[in-house]
Structure formats: structure tokens, C-alpha cells
Design an enzyme around this catalytic site. Structure first.
Site, PDB file in Angstrom:
ATOM      1  N   LYS A  41     -20.278  48.534 -10.769  1.00  0.00           N
ATOM      2  CA  LYS A  41     -21.295  48.297  -9.747  1.00  0.00           C
ATOM      3  C   LYS A  41     -21.365  46.813  -9.401  1.00  0.00           C
ATOM      4  O   LYS A  41     -21.150  45.943 -10.260  1.00  0.00           O
ATOM      5  CB  LYS A  41     -22.632  48.807 -10.285  1.00  0.00           C
ATOM      6  CG  LYS A  41     -23.785  48.833  -9.304  1.00  0.00           C
ATOM      7  CD  LYS A  41     -25.013  49.454  -9.987  1.00  0.00           C
ATOM      8  CE  LYS A  41     -26.243  49.455  -9.122  1.00  0.00           C
ATOM      9  NZ  LYS A  41     -27.406  50.068  -9.833  1.00  0.00           N
TER      10      LYS A  41
ATOM     11  N   SER B 271     -29.861  53.367  -7.423  1.00  0.00           N
ATOM     12  CA  SER B 271     -29.092  52.375  -6.678  1.00  0.00           C
ATOM     13  C   SER B 271     -27.599  52.375  -6.992  1.00  0.00           C
ATOM     14  O   SER B 271     -26.818  51.712  -6.309  1.00  0.00           O
ATOM     15  CB  SER B 271     -29.652  50.974  -6.959  1.00  0.00           C
ATOM     16  OG  SER B 271     -29.509  50.619  -8.330  1.00  0.00           O
TER      17      SER B 271
ATOM     18  N   SER C  56     -31.496  54.975 -11.407  1.00  0.00           N
ATOM     19  CA  SER C  56     -30.365  54.503 -10.610  1.00  0.00           C
ATOM     20  C   SER C  56     -28.998  54.958 -11.088  1.00  0.00           C
ATOM     21  O   SER C  56     -28.009  54.798 -10.372  1.00  0.00           O
ATOM     22  CB  SER C  56     -30.387  52.975 -10.513  1.00  0.00           C
ATOM     23  OG  SER C  56     -31.474  52.552  -9.731  1.00  0.00           O
TER      24      SER C  56
END
Length: 570
Positions: A164, A245, A269
Site C-alpha cells: 500500500k 482504505s 481498512s
């Protein structure tokens, strides 16, 4: 033939039968493929199946039976002779086996994923950037494998992993949390978890997109969107929610643009996007994985975990990234939870047997898919849990779920805002170079480059709220005390009172329950509604309960085998 497909035959493999027999024998003594280590005796239907290298189906052998072993070995040989092996949906074990049989190289694997990124990413927006050194690293891995180097024996050797974009990499890629405000910033070193991945042999393929600033910029920002890569799309139903996210990590893994990925979670997330994109996500106990080098929200709630297509692959990556880090004080306490021998020993097909799984009926079913379809599927899953030997404790009530999901009234947003300002300022100050050095600078950047960051459309309300805080003042302390009470009176009390190993639910509100206590969770594909939208089943527990959660999640996955490749519906 390579380009996503391998055709294996005995003629093409040196000493094929001998190698396959050895491999089958290894599988029969691997806890992933044997129920022998379980204290509860499994029936043949639980423990005996077959291994196919086609589209990710699995096989387990019962090492206590020589006859089963010989049959499995013979059947495996027949399958390798007759079946094609597709890189799409391939597991880490299958990729490693192809490496060992000289039927696949890391370069060919990287080229395949880069090709899929070029083909799909203009639509899905799951990857922000690829590692320009990926092919060089693949060639290096191939050379190590050819030379028989010790490093080539590592479990993730040559395996491409996305991380990420809020997880620092000290290479030619950026670390920006999806924002142009951090473009060109220079991190002092790899994040601890990236270092651990590399030490385990993995190749960092690129940076996954994400909901900008881990969804802590504004109440109004859409999930899956960031300024640098645009709006991420769900590969099953392009118009469906991606959640966030760690949206890009889940999208990319689901669409076969990487073998696995790392995500981060503060409150949902990892778990939520994994569920909505039909992949497996593990949210570890806070502190089990280091947050050093991760753009923060809250040290109290932040955690790093794997997102993969199978529970096995997720556990392999989890094993690689856990551990004590002197730069993250919370890892010292949490490292006591790491079992000797790691987590893969808990990958037991009969892992559900004897586990007490609670069903809290007042956790709403809502999770972006059709609620009626989800409810019907969940009732069938409860039956499966029972059939596989779990003790289902049904009709429980999580007494304070309303207070937990009220993130403003509970004080959670206030606490996160105060923690975010402190932690982000410290992170920015530690960068070797950066266009911004404080939250105040970030806000000014958004005011200056409003069009670039869509500041007028999405705002920066959470940034502004955080900037107004003054450290951990009395109001924040009161909020933190309330969150501790909510957690103690909630899932902790429920689990201890009913002697539960896990709580299972399809409801997205589970993420908040786990978040405020720093508790772990695993989500496994649970089905698809009438329009093809995926949903997942959450399994949550108390701190350090990863071994039991893995047994439960893996047992459930093997009993249901729900995941299927994306359909790319409109």
C-alpha cells in the site's frame, strides 16, 4: 508454454515421478495438508482430499495412512500430466512448485503481472506505480534459484508483492498515501514490514493505490479514490463499492495483478475492502506487525496485514512480517503472542472442530451487498460451521454496538484526530526530504492545489478537525477512557462470558468493534449477491487469538471454497 499458462508433463520434468512423490510426501507431513496435529480426531471427509494445480483447488493428505499417501501421489502425477496450470489465481505454493520444476521463472511471473497491470489498471486503478527494478530483482531471484543459493529456499523467494502507498519503500518508488502533497518525499529507510518481506525473499512489485490519507482526510472523500491514481474500481462489479482504505491492495490481488499485497488498517481498512473484493484479509493484533515507516493515523489502532486470494497465502505473508521492532514500542508487548514455529502450523482443514463461534445477531448484516442475499448465505454458513464441528453459540447480543458505531458520540473521531496530528507531524519531520513537514503544511498544500486534489469537491474536514486539537488533552483522555470501556463491555465481555474462540458475522460494523480494542480479525469470501457483488464473513477475536482465528478461517474457506475470479460486470 508461458504467458500465463504452464503445461506440465512427465517428459518435461526431470525425474518427475520421483520429485512428485517427494513433494506429495512433504505435503503429507505439512500441517497445512494434514489434520494430524489437531487434538480432535477428524473424519476422512475432513482430512482426505486431493491436490490439483488447476485454478487453485487444494488437497490434503492424512499422513497416518500410507495407502492414502500412495493414492494421493499417483493422483497428483496424473493431474500434472493432464492439467494446465494457470498463473491466474495461482497460490504461492503452486508458484514455488513451478519454480522448483523449472517450468516458471520469476522474470516470467513478474512479466505476467506487469502485463495484467498494463491491461487492467487503466480501468481498475488498483496500482499507483510499479517498481522500475522489479525485472532486475526477478532476474536476481532466478540466478539465486539456479545457483541453489540458501536464499532461494525462503518461502516468499521470487514472489511479487504489492504494498500500500502509505508503507515506506526506500527505492525508486514514492510513498505518498495517494496524495500529491508527498510526491517526491524521501523516506529514511524501508518500513520494517517491507524489510521483513525482502528478507523472506519477496519482490516488491509496486505500490497499491488507496483511499487518500487512509480515508482520514475528509468525511466526504469517496472510498477507493486518491488524487494520484483516481477512483479505484471493484473488479467484480465495476460500479460497486470498493471500500477502503486498502482498496488498491484488495482490487489488485482480486484481479490477479499481484500474488499478494500488504494493507493497513485503523478501522476496517483491510477487512472491508477484502470482503467487498472477494479476497482474504488479516487484520493482526495491534503491535503484532510494526508500524515503523507507515504513514500513520493512530498508533493505538494502526496495524499492517496481508491481503491475498487464499488464507494460506495470507498466513505465509503474515509469518514473514510479524516480529519485534525496536522502532515500534508496541511490538515488544505484542511479540509475546507470536507462536514458536509461526502461524502456518494452524492451517488445518479441520480447524473448525471444537471451536466455539459466537453469532451476535444485533450486528447489522449491512455490508454493501444485497442484505437479503447476504442473510440467506450466512444462515447456510452457520450450518456449515456446525457440520464441520464448530460449536455455534447463536442469538448472542453485543450489548453496546450502537455506542461503538457512533464514532462521533463515542469520542473515537476526536481521539483519532488528536493522535493523527501528533503521529503525522512526527512522521513528516522524520523524512529526509518532503514538500510538507506538518499537518498544517498539508492543509496549505490542499488550499494551494485545490483542483489537483479536488479539495472543493471532497474537502479536508478531518484534517481541519485534527489541526484544531491540542495533543492528548482532557477531552481526548475522556474519549479514550470511553473507548476502553466500550471495548471491555462489548466483545471482550461477550467472548469471555460465553467462552468463545471467535465471533462471526457478515456485518461491516464488526470492523469498529475490533478497531477500538486493537483486536485481530480475518475475513474470508462469503458469497456474491444477485448482482454479483461480493461479500465476506468476518471472524474476530481478542488480542493474540490469531492461531484460533486462522484455524477457523482456513477451515471455513476449505469447507466452502467460495472465491471465484472477477467478472468485471458494469
Amino acid at each position: 508454454m508461458i504467458k500465463g499458462h504452464l503445461v506440465a508433463s512427465l517428459d518435461a520434468l526431470p525425474d518427475s515421478e520421483h520429485n512428485l512423490l517427494k513433494y506429495s510426501f512433504a505435503l503429507s507431513h505439512n500441517p497445512i495438508f494434514s489434520c494430524k496435529q489437531s487434538p480432535i480426531v477428524c473424519t476422512p471427509v475432513d482430512c482426505v482430499s486431493t491436490l490439483s494445480f488447476h485454478h487453485g483447488s487444494r488437497m490434503a493428505t492424512n499422513s497416518s495412512s500410507l495407502g492414502i499417501f500412495l493414492f494421493s501421489s499417483f493422483f497428483l502425477i496424473l493431474l500434472v500430466v493432464s492439467s494446465s496450470f494457470s498463473i491466474k489465481e495461482a497460490t504461492i505454493d503452486e508458484l514455488q512448485f513451478a519454480f522448483k520444476q523449472n517450468q516458471l521463472t520469476s522474470r516470467q511471473l513478474i512479466e505476467f503481472y506487469l502485463g495484467e497491470i498494463r491491461r487492467l489498471n487503466p480501468i481498475l486503478r488498483g496500482v499507483i506505480e510499479v517498481n522500475p527494478d522489479a525485472l532486475y530483482l526477478a532476474d536476481k531471484a532466478d540466478q539465486e534459484r539456479k545457483a541453489g543459493a540458501e536464499r532461494s529456499k525462503l518461502g516468499l523467494h521470487g514472489i511479487p508483492i504489492l504494498v500500500k502507498d502509505n508503507i515506506a519503500t526506500k527505492n525508486k518508488m514514492n510513498t505518498t498515501a495517494g496524495s500529491f502533497a508527498l510526491l517526491g518525499s524521501v523516506v529514511p529507510r524501508h518500513s520494517f514490514v517491507v524489510t521483513k518481506l525482502i528478507q523472506a525473499g519477496a519482490i516488491i512489485l509496486g505500490k497499491a493505490s488507496m483511499t487518500e490519507w487512509a480515508h482520514f482526510r475528509s468525511y466526504d472523500q469517496p472510498a477507493g479514490w486518491c488524487a494520484r491514481s483516481g477512483q479505484g474500481k471493484n473488479p467484480y462489479v465495476l460500479s460497486a463499492e470498493t471500500c477502503g482504505s486498502s482498496s488498491g491492495s484488495a482490487i489488485s490481488v482480486a484481479a490477479n495483478m499481484a500474488a499478494g499485497a500488504l494493507g493497513t488498517e485503523t478501522a476496517g481498512s483491510i477487512l472491508c475492502p477484502s470482503g467487498l473484493n472477494s479476497v482474504v484479509g488479516i487484520k493482526p493484533t495491534v503491535g503484532l506487525t510494526s508500524r515503523d515507516g507507515v504513514i500513520p493515523i493512530s498508533p493505538r489502532q494502526d496495524t499492517v496485514g496481508p491481503i491475498c486470494r487464499t488464507v494460506v497465502d495470507a498466513v505465509y505473508i503474515l509469518d514473514a512480517i510479524v516480529g519485534f521492532d525496536h522502532s515500534d514500542k508496541d511490538t515488544r508487548e505484542a511479540s509475546k503472542y507470536i507462536p514458536p514455529g509461526g502461524y502456518k502450523q494452524y492451517l488445518k482443514p479441520c480447524g473448525l472442530r471444537g471451536k466455539r463461534v459466537g453469532i451476535a445477531r444485533n450486528i447489522p448484516v449491512s455490508n454493501y451487498a444485497n442484505e437479503s442475499d447476504v442473510s440467506k448465505a450466512f444462515e447456510l454458513h452457520i450450518q456449515t460451521l456446525r457440520q464441520r464441528g464448530a460449536v455455534v453459540v447463536d442469538h448472542l447480543k453485543l450489548s453496546n454496538i450502537e455506542g461503538i458505531v457512533d464514532i462521533i458520540g463515542s469520542g473515537q473521531i476526536l481521539a483519532l484526530a488528536a493522535e493523527f496530528k501528533l503521529a503525522l507531524n512526527a512522521y513528516l519531520e522524520g523524512l529526509l526530504a518532503s514538500p510538507v513537514r506538518s499537518l498544517k503544511d498539508v492543509i496549505a498544500f490542499y488550499n494551494k492545489f485545490s483542483k489537483l486534489e479536488k479539495a472543493k469537491e471532497y474537502g479536508q474536514s478531518l484534517f481541519l478537525l485534527a489541526q484544531e486539537t491540542n495533543g492528548i488533552d482532557n477531552d481526548v483522555k475522556a474519549a479514550l477512557l470511553n473507548l476502553t470501556k466500550l471495548s471491555g463491555d462489548g466483545i471482550k465481555k461477550l467472548m469471555k462470558k460465553n467462552k468463545l474462540d471467535a465471533v462471526a458475522t457478515p456485518g461491516i460494523d464488526m470492523v469498529g468493534v475490533l478497531a477500538i480494542g486493537g483486536f485481530p480479525g480475518i475475513i474470508v469470501p462469503g458469497g456474491y449477491d444477485g448482482k454479483g457483488k461480493p461479500f465476506g464473513i468476518y471472524f474476530g477475536g481478542l488480542k493474540g487469538s490469531e492461531p484460533k482465528l486462522i484455524e477457523i478461517a482456513y477451515g471455513f474457506e476449505q469447507a466452502t471454497k467460495i472465491r471465484k475470479p472477477p467478472s468485471f460486470k458494469p
